[in-house]
Design a protein around this motif. Structure first.
Motif, PDB file in Angstrom:
ATOM      1  N   THR A   1       1.013   4.651   1.389  1.00  0.00           N
ATOM      2  CA  THR A   1       0.361   5.468   2.409  1.00  0.00           C
ATOM      3  C   THR A   1       1.096   6.782   2.560  1.00  0.00           C
ATOM      4  OG1 THR A   1       1.676   4.598   4.211  1.00  0.00           O
ATOM      5  CG2 THR A   1      -0.307   3.391   3.664  1.00  0.00           C
TER       6      THR A   1
ATOM      7  N   PHE B   1       3.655   0.519   2.575  1.00  0.00           N
ATOM      8  CA  PHE B   1       3.397  -0.488   3.595  1.00  0.00           C
ATOM      9  C   PHE B   1       3.221  -1.844   2.927  1.00  0.00           C
ATOM     10  CE2 PHE B   1       0.616  -3.078   6.214  1.00  0.00           C
ATOM     11  CZ  PHE B   1       1.305  -3.052   7.413  1.00  0.00           C
TER      12      PHE B   1
ATOM     13  N   PHE C   1       0.838  -1.197   0.000  1.00  0.00           N
ATOM     14  CA  PHE C   1       0.000   0.000   0.000  1.00  0.00           C
ATOM     15  C   PHE C   1       0.871   1.244   0.000  1.00  0.00           C
ATOM     16  CE2 PHE C   1      -3.016  -2.959   2.068  1.00  0.00           C
ATOM     17  CZ  PHE C   1      -4.074  -2.799   1.189  1.00  0.00           C
TER      18      PHE C   1
ATOM     19  N   SER D   1      -8.394  -9.289   5.331  1.00  0.00           N
ATOM     20  CA  SER D   1      -9.340  -8.512   4.518  1.00  0.00           C
ATOM     21  C   SER D   1      -8.697  -8.105   3.202  1.00  0.00           C
ATOM     22  CB  SER D   1      -9.784  -7.259   5.269  1.00  0.00           C
ATOM     23  OG  SER D   1     -10.468  -7.610   6.442  1.00  0.00           O
ATOM     24  N   THR D   2      -7.422  -7.795   3.262  1.00  0.00           N
ATOM     25  CA  THR D   2      -6.714  -7.405   2.043  1.00  0.00           C
ATOM     26  C   THR D   2      -6.729  -8.549   1.032  1.00  0.00           C
ATOM     27  OG1 THR D   2      -5.299  -6.011   3.402  1.00  0.00           O
ATOM     28  CG2 THR D   2      -4.531  -6.504   1.184  1.00  0.00           C
TER      29      THR D   2
ATOM     30  N   CYS E   1      -3.262  -8.772  10.020  1.00  0.00           N
ATOM     31  CA  CYS E   1      -2.241  -9.478   9.245  1.00  0.00           C
ATOM     32  C   CYS E   1      -2.511  -9.378   7.746  1.00  0.00           C
ATOM     33  CB  CYS E   1      -2.131 -10.934   9.676  1.00  0.00           C
ATOM     34  SG  CYS E   1      -3.556 -11.925   9.251  1.00  0.00           S
ATOM     35  N   GLY E   2      -3.735  -9.058   7.371  1.00  0.00           N
ATOM     36  CA  GLY E   2      -3.993  -8.893   5.936  1.00  0.00           C
ATOM     37  C   GLY E   2      -5.057  -9.808   5.372  1.00  0.00           C
TER      38      GLY E   2
ATOM     39  N   GLU F   1     -15.372 -12.114   8.244  1.00  0.00           N
ATOM     40  CA  GLU F   1     -15.899 -12.227   9.610  1.00  0.00           C
ATOM     41  C   GLU F   1     -17.405 -12.003   9.654  1.00  0.00           C
ATOM     42  OE1 GLU F   1     -13.699 -10.309  12.728  1.00  0.00           O
ATOM     43  OE2 GLU F   1     -11.922 -10.260  11.463  1.00  0.00           O
TER      44      GLU F   1
ATOM     45  N   HIS G   1     -12.101 -15.274  13.131  1.00  0.00           N
ATOM     46  CA  HIS G   1     -11.187 -15.254  14.274  1.00  0.00           C
ATOM     47  C   HIS G   1     -11.436 -16.440  15.176  1.00  0.00           C
ATOM     48  CE1 HIS G   1     -10.217 -10.738  14.037  1.00  0.00           C
ATOM     49  NE2 HIS G   1      -9.170 -11.442  13.700  1.00  0.00           N
TER      50      HIS G   1
ATOM     51  N   HIS H   1      -3.953 -13.393  13.033  1.00  0.00           N
ATOM     52  CA  HIS H   1      -4.140 -12.319  14.006  1.00  0.00           C
ATOM     53  C   HIS H   1      -4.625 -11.045  13.325  1.00  0.00           C
ATOM     54  CE1 HIS H   1      -2.766 -14.325  17.571  1.00  0.00           C
ATOM     55  NE2 HIS H   1      -1.750 -14.842  16.888  1.00  0.00           N
ATOM     56  N   SER H   2      -5.210 -10.194  14.119  1.00  0.00           N
ATOM     57  CA  SER H   2      -5.777  -8.953  13.595  1.00  0.00           C
ATOM     58  C   SER H   2      -4.704  -8.120  12.898  1.00  0.00           C
ATOM     59  CB  SER H   2      -6.380  -8.157  14.743  1.00  0.00           C
ATOM     60  OG  SER H   2      -6.882  -6.945  14.255  1.00  0.00           O
TER      61      SER H   2
END
Ligand SMILES: Nc1ncnc2c1ncn2[C@@H]1O[C@H](COP(=O)(O)OP(=O)(O)OP(=O)(O)O)[C@@H](O)[C@H]1O
Ligand SMILES: [Mg+2]
Lengths: 263, 308
Positions: A16, A21, A14, A48-49, A45-46, A164, A197, A42-43
């Motif tokens: 930014t 990033f 990304f 959704s990406t 980490c990617g 999720e 999760h 884990h939250s």
């Protein structure tokens, strides 16, 4: 036989304000038609990406994503998405939100009455018939999430992407929707990618669990084959030794191999 | 807060006690054995009524004080100013009554009732604003949607927007050769900026999530516009319209002073030439009050378009 979804050496960087990033690196994954994949990690980490890449909402910085041997070049209604934040349109009722999707997919071939029936059926599936004509701001977070699920399922997509979907639900609703989802996916043979999760949810629903390492530059750490026979029954599984073994594997990956540095 | 709730209770006690006092024996009919119905003020609706009444009074008292003070100061100024002084509230009120006794007389082009003048001004604002909306709304959408266009018009807008509205009047008079279109032109040019800018800002601020829904569904441009962009931008658009009508109403009075013929601005100037100061004061109140009504009406309309 080619895989239905084929991700090869995909990485995502990304741009930014604070510089580049590196979110995902070197993602390789092959998914067969009708397979149910759970994505866990884990939250941040990617996950959704990765889902957005498959949906075609973003393009990989490098690497390719093939769907049915064709490169994914943008979003389309053959890949329905349940967004993490539900993304309902606030100026439409629940019915209107689902109808918009139904109309887009089936509007050309079906009568209005059929479209209406489809919309109502989808809402009934998530037990929201009573709240059909309410606006999103009039219903709870879990109900919004269910409308989002109804919208995606009503499209009868070939590839179902869920970020999720059951995150905001209470345990009872969650269990009932998980059962519904298993039934629907088995019926429609939709290929499914689902971010979760919840370790139990992943083992209960998935054919394979894709476990991701921590970011930045996250990638697929391990893939666990969930070789439990279907149809699966949550009560029977609770006493199944193999189920507990699989569950343990995931937990071990998450909490020993990828323990989040105290952040 | 405590004092307020105490007051409330006392008020309620007073209001209900009137009703619960025993009726005079003489008027009690023989069938009084059956229970009396609950007094209306003690029913749920009655109590809601008293509560609402109390709230209304509490909301009305500060503005009433403010207005009272205003009239008082006005009176003091008019009394203390040397002859011929500023007309006081009473004198102005009397003049207003005479004026509004016959608001719609028509004695030729330069002598019309106050009603006609108000309507003329409103009509000009409506026409000028309508044209501005017709041009500004689509333009705003396009500027918001296409970055290139936005970059193209941004310098023009930032150059023209700070120009005082009346500076456009000579151009209008020169081009149209007539006062009527010239004043509409001034309204148009001064009210178009808020519409364009607010619409464009609304479009760029449509949440990405909503557009992602549109993209996943691969909706047609038309559907994206009608189902997603337009409803999402509507609140911004309403703000633009409100600002723009506010500006238009500010400008019309000034423009009419220069163009003459009819309208509130013309009337003010005419009364100044007649040295009728009461009427000038009345005109100020009319301008303020009409502006207030427009603003409140549009706010009410905007509320109806709000979701969430
Ligand atoms: N558009 C973007 N621009 C810049 N950085 C982004 C963007 N989208 C995501 N990221 C970053 O990429 C990383 C992965 O984000 P992502 O939303 O995919 O995580 P996630 O695994 O879905 O997390 P969670 O479980 O909390 O939803 C995060 O560090 C995030 O800050
Ligand atoms: Mg996420």
């Amino acid at each position: 036989m080619h895989p239905y979804l084929h991700i090869e050496k995909a990485s995502m960087v990304f741009d930014t304000k604070k510089g580049r990033f590196h979110a995902l690196r070197d993602i390789n994954l092959k998914v067969e038609q009708g397979e149910f994949i759970a994505l866990i990690g884990h939250s941040g980490c990617g996950k959704s990406t990765l889902l957005n890449l498959v949906a075609g909402l973003i393009e990989p910085t490098s690497g390719v994503l093939l769907l049915n041997e064709r490169e994914i070049r943008g979003p389309g209604p053959d890949r329905a998405m349940v967004f993490q934040n539900h993304s309902l349109l606030p100026w439409m009722t629940c019915y209107g939100n689902v109808y918009l999707a139904v109309e887009r997919v089936f509007g050309a071939k079906e009568t209005r009455k059929q479209l209406k029936a489809r919309t109502e059926a989808a809402l009934e599936l998530v037990h929201l018939t009573h709240a059909m004509h309410k606006y999103p701001h009039e219903i709870s977070g879990g109900m919004k999430q269910r409308v989002g699920i109804a919208r995606a399922l009503a499209m009868q997509p070939k590839l179902l992407l869920m970020d999720e979907p059951f995150g905001a639900l209470d345990a009872l609703t969650r269990a009932s929707l998980q059962d519904e989802l298993m039934r629907i996916v088995q019926e429609t043979r939709a290929t499914t990618l689902m971010v979760t999760h919840d370790v139990d949810e992943a083992v209960l629903l998935a054919d394979r669990i894709v476990m991701m390492t921590n970011g930045p530059a996250a990638t697929i750490g391990e893939v666990l084959n969930v070789d439990l026979p279907r149809p699966r029954d949550r009560l029977a599984l609770a006493e199944d030794r193999h189920y507990h073994h699989l569950r343990h594997e995931v937990l071990e990956f998450l909490y020993q191999k990828q323990l989040r540095k105290a952040a | 807060m405590n004092a307020v709730s105490l007051d409330d209770r006392r008020l309620q006690a007073i209001m209900t006690s009137l009703d619960t006092e025993p009726l005079p024996a003489a008027s009690t009919p023989p069938t009084a054995a059956r229970p009396r119905p609950t007094p209306w003020l003690q029913t749920e609706r009655g109590q809601a009524f008293t509560a609402a009444l109390g709230r209304w009074f509490r909301a009305a008292i500060p503005p009433a004080f403010g207005l009272g003070l205003f009239v008082l100061v006005w009176q003091l100024i008019s009394v203390s100013s040397s002859e011929p002084g500023l007309p006081g509230p009473a004198k102005t009120w009397a003049a207003a009554q005479a004026l509004f006794a016959d608001p719609f007389y028509d004695n030729g082009p330069n002598d019309q009732g106050i009603g006609w003048n108000i309507l003329h001004s409103l009509a000009r604002v409506g026409t000028g604003f309508g044209l501005a909306a017709l041009v500004g709304i689509p333009l705003g959408f396009m500027i918001g949607r296409f970055a290139f266009l936005s970059g193209m018009v941004a310098p023009i807008i930032s150059l023209l927007r700070p120009v005082s509205p009346l500076a456009w009047l000579p151009i209008g008079l020169y081009v149209f050769k007539e006062t009527e279109p010239a004043s509409i032109w001034v309204i148009f040019i001064s009210s178009i900026w808020p519409i364009i800018l607010n619409t464009a800002a609304g479009v760029t601020r449509v949440p990405k999530d909503y557009l992602n829904v549109a993209r996943v569904l691969a909706l047609s441009e038309w559907k994206v516009f009608t189902r997603i962009l337009f409803p999402a931008v509507l609140p911004y658009l309403m703000t633009g319209i409100r600002l723009s009508i506010g500006v238009a109403w500010l400008v019309i009075v000034a423009a009419e002073m220069l163009t003459g013929g009819s309208g509130l601005g013309f009337w003010v100037w005419d009364e100044w030439n007649n040295l009728n100061v009461e009427h000038i004061l009345i005109a100020i109140f009319i301008v303020g009050f009409t502006g207030l009504l427009l603003e409140q009406g549009l706010l009410w309309l905007a509320k109806r378009f709000e979701y969430a």
